[in-house]
Every structure is written in structure tokens, then in C-alpha cells.
Write an enzyme that holds these catalytic residues in place. Sequence first.
Site, PDB file in Angstrom:
ATOM      1  N   PHE A   3      35.546  30.759  40.198  1.00 53.60           N
ATOM      2  CA  PHE A   3      36.612  31.505  39.525  1.00 53.60           C
ATOM      3  C   PHE A   3      37.301  32.368  40.573  1.00 53.60           C
ATOM      4  CE2 PHE A   3      38.413  35.197  37.399  1.00 53.60           C
ATOM      5  CZ  PHE A   3      39.172  34.585  36.410  1.00 53.60           C
ATOM      6  N   LYS A  55      37.653  44.486  41.832  1.00 54.26           N
ATOM      7  CA  LYS A  55      36.705  44.987  40.826  1.00 54.26           C
ATOM      8  C   LYS A  55      36.067  46.331  41.212  1.00 54.26           C
ATOM      9  CE  LYS A  55      36.052  40.975  37.953  1.00 54.26           C
ATOM     10  NZ  LYS A  55      36.358  39.647  38.442  1.00 54.26           N
ATOM     11  N   ASP A  98      35.390  34.912  48.567  1.00 56.90           N
ATOM     12  CA  ASP A  98      35.885  35.658  47.413  1.00 56.90           C
ATOM     13  C   ASP A  98      34.748  36.566  46.947  1.00 56.90           C
ATOM     14  OD1 ASP A  98      36.666  36.674  44.994  1.00 56.90           O
ATOM     15  OD2 ASP A  98      37.493  34.787  44.227  1.00 56.90           O
TER      16      ASP A  98
HETATM   17  C1  LIG Z   1      37.497  38.728  38.541  1.00 52.96           C
HETATM   18  C2  LIG Z   1      37.584  37.803  39.693  1.00 52.96           C
HETATM   19  C3  LIG Z   1      38.825  37.448  40.271  1.00 52.96           C
HETATM   20  C4  LIG Z   1      40.145  37.890  39.682  1.00 52.96           C
HETATM   21  O1  LIG Z   1      40.291  39.263  39.663  1.00 52.96           O
HETATM   22  P1  LIG Z   1      41.458  39.917  38.743  1.00 52.96           P
HETATM   23  O2  LIG Z   1      41.407  41.373  39.089  1.00 52.96           O
HETATM   24  O3  LIG Z   1      41.090  39.632  37.320  1.00 52.96           O
HETATM   25  O4  LIG Z   1      42.728  39.277  39.116  1.00 52.96           O
HETATM   26  C5  LIG Z   1      38.817  36.644  41.391  1.00 52.96           C
HETATM   27  N1  LIG Z   1      37.663  36.198  41.915  1.00 52.96           N
HETATM   28  C6  LIG Z   1      36.464  36.508  41.399  1.00 52.96           C
HETATM   29  C7  LIG Z   1      35.220  35.998  42.053  1.00 52.96           C
HETATM   30  C8  LIG Z   1      36.381  37.301  40.264  1.00 52.96           C
HETATM   31  O5  LIG Z   1      35.191  37.592  39.720  1.00 52.96           O
END
Ligand SMILES: *Cc1c(COP(=O)(O)O)cnc(C)c1O
Length: 396
Positions: free
Chosen positions: A130, A244, A215
Site C-alpha cells: 500500500f 503518519k 516506504d
Molecule cells: C498510509 C500509508 C501511505 C499513504 O499515506 P497518506 O497520508 O494516507 O497519503 C503510504 N504508504 C504506506 C505504507 C502507508 O501506510
Amino acid sequence: MSITPLMPVYPRCGVRPVRGEHCHLISEDGRRFLDFASGIAVNALGHSHPGLVGAIQKQAETLMHVSNLYGSPQGEAVAKRLVDLTFADTVFFTNSGAEAVECAMKTARAYHQSVGNDQKYELITFNQAFHGRTMATISASSQEKMHKGFLPLLPGFKYVEFNDLEAAKAAIGPNTAGFMVEPIQGEGGIRIATDEFLQGLRALCDEHDLMLILDEVQSGVGRAGTFFAYEQYGIEPDIMATAKGIGGGFPVGACLATEKAARGMVAGTHGSTYGGNPFAMAAIGAILDVIPDEAFLADVRAKGERIKARLEQFIGNYPDLFELVRGRGLFIGLKMKVEPRAFVAHMRDNHGLLTVSAGDNVVRVLPPLVIDDSHIDEFMEKLSAAAADYKIEASV
Ligand SMILES: *Cc1c(COP(=O)(O)O)cnc(C)c1O
């Protein structure tokens, strides 16, 4: 008209929080919840943390926003701290995780184009990943449920199996720009990259002059028990996205890169109106005052081990319900033998416990990093009670 004023893209539940108190949320109707979801790994310092609240209040009174057309003493100071704490030489601030990933992908392409390899634009990504909800970040994910209704995707992505180094190697071609991977998949179900896999991707990148993008939007900022999860693998990325937890609830993210990787990101190539404004920098500053401290991180690891040990003992009582426990630090997954969403709702609605479901039948346990043993006790009590009457419900 039947559409709701809030665009109905979320299946929202009946809990309507209006106040946060440390590790608890209080809803509109006065109910109190133990928050082991943390706004999906965002509220790293819990709710109402005096350092974070104070920093934001003070900044609001001083200067909230100025354009990136001006010099930024606030941004320079925070970027310097992140550079000192990580592999990176330079930082671009964003307003979300998806934007941090976008910047990471642009940085990888720009690297190759700046050295004359215009054909190297493709990123190899991994199943169940994701990376966000923008067009590029859904294109970077193999998950068809996120593509439906939004085709065509952007070109330039190839998906292979997570933790399959041979498949990753076999996918490299003349157009490959690099790999993008979560060291620990969050939405995918707390699936942990093996040492061989991440170290192998690093070696492939070195061998073929490819970019390794991590990521760490969810796994970073202390969540996995080290400031960033990559530290546990003995490798460093070329580029990394984070968000986050880094704002603790303030919407901010960052793309970090080495000097080499960022060679294409010169003046005029990228931007963001809000990105890195003084307000956001105050929030990150307050987070950096707490989380990167080695004693704080050691405590996160110890609390994670205590929760995992108790969960492992507990799931033995319910062999039909739970399969296993996995995770690092306070990034914990409880894998169920049944679809987890109904159980997450049962814990929430009947026992006042907030968790988050994920892929692979996993319940994510994501407490604020500042919990103490009383919160762990409360969590185990609520979870035990929920499992006990869930079993009764299910067997009646
Ligand atoms: C939550 C998340 C995103 C996206 O972050 P947003 O602030 O919702 O755009 C991207 N990569 C990972 C691994 C995530 O958990």
C-alpha cells in the site's frame, strides 16, 4: 439528494470521537475507548501530548504559514535534524504519505534522467503493498480493489511477490529504475520483509545502479522499535518516504534522499504550497524531541515484546479464532483464522477497544508509543473479554 455532505468513500462506524485523553478517545455520546489504533499509526505520542500541543499552539501564535518562495529557518532546522538521524542528505516536506511517496518516485526517475538514462523509469513494487491513494500511488500497488473505477493506471510499475528475491531479480529489465518496498507491510497485514530480501534488494540496486525506495510511511518514526525500520536490516535506502507518526496527528510527511539519489531534484522540478510550512515543522520538531531518543526506543521495543508475549500466551486459549502474532516494536499484527473485520467491530462496539483490520486476516495493534503497563493490562482485559463473548456468539 441522498449523497452525504462528506463524500461517502469511507465505511464509517458509529464511534464519533470528539476528544482525546492520552491513550483514550471519548465519543460524542460519552463512551470511552482505549485507542490501540492511533489514527492508523499516527498519534505516536497519544492524544493531548503537552509537548506537541504546546509546540503547535506556540507556532500558531507566531507564524503558521509562509510560501516556499521564502527562506525557511524552521524547515532548515528540522531537515538538518532528520539528516543527522538518518541515512539521508536532504529532505522534501509534504502534507501526506502519498505525497511523500510521489516525491520518492519522482526523485528516482529524475535521478536516472539526470544521468542520461531516460529509459529507466519503471519501479518494481510488491504484492499486497500500500503506497497511498493518488493515481501514481495506486498504480504502484498491485491491489485491484484500489484500481477499480479509476483506470487507466499510470504506466511504469511492475509487481512481484513480497519477500521473493529471485522474482525481484528476474523482473529487472532495461526500463527498471529501482524497487519500492515497505520494510514491514502495514495495510498488507504486518508482513515483515526478511533480512535476505531487503539486503538482497540493496545488493541488486548497487549492482545495477538502481534506486532502493523504502516506504516507511507507517513503519517509521519509532513504530517498529527503531527510529526507522530499515535500521534493523543493516542496510540504507537511497530514498525514503515517511509520514503518519512524524507529525503525531499534524498532517505532514517527508521524502528523504541521499545526495546522489536527489541529483535530479533541482530548482523548479518539484514543489508544494503547504509542504514544510512553519506549522508542520513545529509538529515534527515536537516529535523529534521525544521519539529518536535511544532510551525511548528501547522502551518501545520492551513494551512490544511484553504485548507480543502476552498475546502469544492468550491466543492458545482460542485456537479456532487466532493463528499467530507477529510484528516489531509496537507495530503488531494478530492474525486470525476468520475474517477480522467483524471481530474488530465487536472489540470496538462491545468492549471499548480500538484496533484496525488489515490484509491477510490481521488485526493491527497500533498503540500510541507512550503507553505504559496499565494500558497493556487494559488492552489484554478488553481483548480477553471480547474473545470470550465472541466465541459464545459464534458458537450459539
Ligand atoms: C498510509 C500509508 C501511505 C499513504 O499515506 P497518506 O497520508 O494516507 O497519503 C503510504 N504508504 C504506506 C505504507 C502507508 O501506510
